[in-house]
Motif scaffolding. Structure first.
Motif, PDB file in Angstrom:
ATOM      1  N   ALA A  63      -3.355  13.926 -11.328  1.00 23.07           N
ATOM      2  CA  ALA A  63      -4.466  13.176 -10.737  1.00 23.07           C
ATOM      3  C   ALA A  63      -5.767  13.934 -10.934  1.00 23.07           C
ATOM      4  O   ALA A  63      -5.777  15.144 -11.183  1.00 23.07           O
ATOM      5  CB  ALA A  63      -4.223  12.928  -9.252  1.00 23.07           C
TER       6      ALA A  63
ATOM      7  N   ASN B 144       0.818  -1.205   0.000  1.00 25.01           N
ATOM      8  CA  ASN B 144       0.000   0.000   0.000  1.00 25.01           C
ATOM      9  C   ASN B 144       0.856   1.261   0.000  1.00 25.01           C
ATOM     10  O   ASN B 144       0.417   2.322  -0.458  1.00 25.01           O
ATOM     11  CB  ASN B 144      -0.942  -0.016   1.211  1.00 25.01           C
TER      12      ASN B 144
ATOM     13  N   ASP C  62      -4.396   1.303  -9.447  1.00 27.75           N
ATOM     14  CA  ASP C  62      -4.858   0.410  -8.386  1.00 27.75           C
ATOM     15  C   ASP C  62      -5.423  -0.861  -9.005  1.00 27.75           C
ATOM     16  O   ASP C  62      -5.777  -0.892 -10.198  1.00 27.75           O
ATOM     17  CB  ASP C  62      -5.927   1.103  -7.548  1.00 27.75           C
TER      18      ASP C  62
ATOM     19  N   ARG D 108       4.004   2.903  -3.367  1.00 22.14           N
ATOM     20  CA  ARG D 108       3.811   3.978  -4.351  1.00 22.14           C
ATOM     21  C   ARG D 108       4.666   5.204  -4.037  1.00 22.14           C
ATOM     22  O   ARG D 108       4.881   6.032  -4.918  1.00 22.14           O
ATOM     23  CB  ARG D 108       2.329   4.357  -4.407  1.00 22.14           C
TER      24      ARG D 108
ATOM     25  N   GLY E  59      -0.306  10.977   1.099  1.00 17.94           N
ATOM     26  CA  GLY E  59      -0.174  11.373  -0.296  1.00 17.94           C
ATOM     27  C   GLY E  59      -0.581  12.818  -0.520  1.00 17.94           C
ATOM     28  O   GLY E  59       0.079  13.569  -1.242  1.00 17.94           O
TER      29      GLY E  59
ATOM     30  N   ASN F 146       2.770  14.957  -9.760  1.00 16.57           N
ATOM     31  CA  ASN F 146       1.655  14.020  -9.774  1.00 16.57           C
ATOM     32  C   ASN F 146       0.516  14.576 -10.624  1.00 16.57           C
ATOM     33  O   ASN F 146       0.073  15.717 -10.421  1.00 16.57           O
ATOM     34  CB  ASN F 146       1.186  13.778  -8.330  1.00 16.57           C
TER      35      ASN F 146
ATOM     36  N   ASN G  23      -2.743   7.592 -11.536  1.00 15.91           N
ATOM     37  CA  ASN G  23      -1.891   8.766 -11.378  1.00 15.91           C
ATOM     38  C   ASN G  23      -0.698   8.662 -12.321  1.00 15.91           C
ATOM     39  O   ASN G  23      -0.050   7.620 -12.391  1.00 15.91           O
ATOM     40  CB  ASN G  23      -1.373   8.867  -9.943  1.00 15.91           C
TER      41      ASN G  23
ATOM     42  N   PHE H 174      -5.899   8.623  -5.453  1.00 13.14           N
ATOM     43  CA  PHE H 174      -5.007   7.589  -5.932  1.00 13.14           C
ATOM     44  C   PHE H 174      -5.840   6.600  -6.731  1.00 13.14           C
ATOM     45  O   PHE H 174      -7.048   6.476  -6.534  1.00 13.14           O
ATOM     46  CB  PHE H 174      -4.339   6.860  -4.761  1.00 13.14           C
TER      47      PHE H 174
ATOM     48  N   THR I  82       0.551  18.713  -7.396  1.00 16.93           N
ATOM     49  CA  THR I  82      -0.383  17.856  -8.136  1.00 16.93           C
ATOM     50  C   THR I  82      -1.062  18.653  -9.234  1.00 16.93           C
ATOM     51  O   THR I  82      -1.651  19.712  -8.974  1.00 16.93           O
ATOM     52  CB  THR I  82      -1.440  17.257  -7.188  1.00 16.93           C
TER      53      THR I  82
ATOM     54  N   SER J 170      -2.901   5.413   2.803  1.00 21.54           N
ATOM     55  CA  SER J 170      -1.902   6.042   1.940  1.00 21.54           C
ATOM     56  C   SER J 170      -2.360   7.375   1.367  1.00 21.54           C
ATOM     57  O   SER J 170      -1.534   8.175   0.922  1.00 21.54           O
ATOM     58  CB  SER J 170      -1.547   5.095   0.781  1.00 21.54           C
ATOM     59  N   LEU J 171      -3.670   7.654   1.383  1.00 20.74           N
ATOM     60  CA  LEU J 171      -4.139   8.913   0.796  1.00 20.74           C
ATOM     61  C   LEU J 171      -3.760  10.140   1.624  1.00 20.74           C
ATOM     62  O   LEU J 171      -3.244  11.120   1.064  1.00 20.74           O
ATOM     63  CB  LEU J 171      -5.648   8.870   0.553  1.00 20.74           C
TER      64      LEU J 171
ATOM     65  N   ASN K  73     -13.436   2.103  -5.754  1.00 22.73           N
ATOM     66  CA  ASN K  73     -12.931   2.408  -4.418  1.00 22.73           C
ATOM     67  C   ASN K  73     -14.067   2.312  -3.407  1.00 22.73           C
ATOM     68  O   ASN K  73     -15.184   2.736  -3.661  1.00 22.73           O
ATOM     69  CB  ASN K  73     -12.298   3.799  -4.392  1.00 22.73           C
TER      70      ASN K  73
END
Length: 624
Positions: free
Chosen positions: A473, A429, A449, A432, A548, A471, A511, A508, A556, A544-545, A588
């Protein structure tokens, strides 16, 4: 009406043609006579009745009431004036401060209002006649064979609230419980027994019905019987204060039950989301067995030169789910215009490495290149370098996740059920955040993912100008939703002093990362610093978000929303056209498409890329 208006016009003309004679004497005593037409006077002149001047000064300026009853009469009065008898009446009729022209306008307005009223009444009558005729026509097609419907007069317009009897019976059962409680407290055993008996009978009659049409035929009779017993109970037991207290107690009890059910639901959903179905356990076991039995472990990866070629399109997929990863690869390759230029880098754990590699050896993606790696082979990824691994070894983390004295009941610690999942500290997880270390020779890589489906060619993403950002996204904020304050603890000064609570969140799952810019800005170092500060989990919950969002804050680039549509794993009300037009759809949430929890109407988007004819899937009974 026309005749009345004509009469008034005649009066007005007579008034205007009337002559006023003025007599006065000059200083020598000579008499002078002057004449003036009334139409030559201004509107400010006021007529007075000479008969009333000597009576009372206050009545000399009395105005005539503006109405058809006491004012100018239509018809016969107007004809009387037109016959030449107006000389002694006109001054009296217009004994007012209102000018004749203004008065006639007022009368005309009144007549127009009356005319409009008559027209509207006539229209209403015509509409009523039309509706009655339409009802007669509809009644000719009445279907009298309809059963168990209380509104069969217009079958195509059945009342939307066709559950009045059902609601009545439900209300009766609530009242019966309330009165039964009061009866029991007052030792009214006979009435208590009768109320409970009727309540049980009503419950049986209602069953699982959701409308009157689904009720048992005896339901109406039971509702009547319940009405009688409730009437008796009311006569005997009703006391406003006591009933109010009873209902408050019932509401409190119901709220407690609802809260308990919500806790159980949250627990069971988390449990179901973490539990792997038997058929999905079968697949990696069978693949791993054949991997070693049939000697596939000795086979080497082909096209090794492509694995580090920065001119190709590279994808990173970190997963321990063989079936989900196969869908991601299959859907991507199927929509790629040049599949031979696409390279997939799959990283899994030691437990699933054999199964993952076996799957892609026997089911290679069309023309594309795939590499399967074991995360345990990354020797540089150790506790001395990686914050998450170091935290995993701490006593505090072990206490939080793995201690046997964890809450064993649903009521204890239910708020943190989601976050007490060790997957949030899984290195798969968090891998990344180490992309440049894993793929040091690549310039750009697309992270995917394992719970996504690709529906379009993704190669244009490599041509997007990230404008110096690291990034690329899709942002997820809508109005006040999915902003930084949803994920981070802004009561902590370390967060509030460095980030904007209204900053837009992103997702995520799909990305595009510029690895050159990543290295230049030391993104992994930023991640380590914040991860170390959150060892006590006071800056954000696990996952992880949140790290992130912090790591890529102001780094981003927002992609067009059409590239990535989220929510298929929790929201059953997504826009269908947005799903079908999206380049990537993301499941998700807890309702993954390979679980029984999945939202059924979204299953087809995922299942169309599953190889149901594969003998491994058939052996494990994985079917559509």
């Amino acid at each position: 009406m026309g005749k009345s208006l004509l009469s008034r016009c005649k009066i007005l003309l007579l008034l205007l043609e009337s002559t006023i004679i003025q007599m006065n004497s000059d200083t020598s005593g000579a008499i002078r006579i002057s004449r003036v037409k009334m139409r030559d006077l201004s509107a400010s002149w006021v007529w007075e009745n000479p008969m009333d001047v000597h009576h009372d000064q206050s009545t000399s300026s009395e105005t005539v009431v503006d109405s058809f009853q006491s004012g100018i009469r239509s018809g016969e009065n107007a004809e009387h004036y037109s016959d030449g008898h107006q000389d002694d009446r006109i001054p009296y009729l217009y004994n007012s401060s209102m000018s004749p022209v203004k008065r006639m306008r007022q009368i005309a307005r009144k007549e127009r209002r009356d005319l409009r009223t008559a027209q509207l009444i006539q229209q209403d009558k015509e509409t009523d006649n039309q509706m009655a005729q339409a009802a007669i026509e509809r009644s000719k097609s009445l279907d009298t064979t309809v059963k168990r419907k209380y509104n069969i007069w217009r079958r195509d317009f059945v009342h939307p609230h066709s559950d009045s009897i059902l609601k009545l019976m439900q209300d009766q059962m609530i009242m019966a419980k309330a009165y039964a409680s009061i009866a029991k407290s007052k030792n009214e055993s006979e009435l208590y027994s009768a109320l409970m008996a009727h309540s049980n009978a009503s419950q049986i009659a209602v069953g699982e019905a959701h409308s009157d049409a689904e009720l048992h035929p005896s339901a109406l009779d039971q509702a009547k019987a319940m009405g009688h017993i409730l009437s008796r109970a009311k006569d005997k037991l009703y006391d406003c204060d006591i009933v109010a207290r009873t209902f408050r107690a019932m509401v409190q009890s119901t709220e407690d039950k609802v809260t308990a059910m919500r806790k159980k639901t949250a627990f069971l959903i988390q449990l179901a989301a973490k539990t792997i179905p038997k058929r999905l356990q079968c697949l990696p076991l069978q693949l791993a067995a054949d991997y070693y039995i049939q000697g596939y472990y000795s086979k080497q990866d082909l096209d090794k030169e492509k694995l580090e070629d920065p001119s190709l399109y590279h994808y990173a997929i970190f997963s321990d789910n063989v079936l989900a990863t196969s869908v991601v690869v299959n859907s991507t390759v199927l929509h790629a215009k040049e599949p031979e230029k696409h390279v997939f880098h799959v990283v899994t754990d030691k437990l699933n490495f054999a199964a993952m590699r076996m799957w892609f050896l026997v089911n290679p993606p069309m023309k594309a290149t795939i590499q399967v790696e074991n995360i345990d082979d990354f020797k540089w990824l150790n506790s001395s370098y990686c914050s998450v691994l170091r935290q995993l070894e701490s006593a505090r983390t072990k206490e939080y996740y793995f201690k046997v004295n964890h809450p064993t009941t649903v009521s204890a610690g239910e708020d943190n059920l989601k976050y007490r999942n060790p997957k949030y500290l899984s290195m798969l997880n968090h891998l990344r955040f180490y992309l440049p270390e894993v793929y040091p020779k690549l310039d750009k890589i697309l992270f995917l993912d394992d719970d996504i489906v690709v529906q379009k060619d993704l190669t244009p993403l490599w041509s997007v100008d990230l404008q110096g950002m690291v990034n690329g996204a899709v942002e997820t904020c809508k109005e006040s939703f999915h902003r930084f304050d949803k994920y981070l603890n802004f009561s902590n000064p370390k967060i509030s002093e460095n980030f904007d609570p209204n900053a837009c969140g992103w997702a995520f799952g799909m990305n595009i990362f510029d690895l050159k810019e990543w290295k230049k800005r030391n993104i992994t170092g930023i991640y380590h610093r914040w991860q170390d500060m959150n060892e006590d989990r006071t800056l954000w919950k696990l996952g992880s978000l949140p790290p992130g969002l912090i790591t890529f804050y102001n780094l981003t680039y927002p992609l067009d929303r059409g590239w990535h549509v989220l929510g298929l794993g929790y929201d059953p009300a997504l826009n269908q056209s947005e799903i079908e037009n999206a380049a990537v759809i993301h499941y998700n949430g807890n309702y993954k498409p390979w679980l029984d929890l999945a939202v059924s109407k979204y299953n087809s988007y995922w299942s169309r890329y599953v190889m149901f004819d594969n003998h491994y899937l058939q052996f494990c009974d994985i079917r559509q």
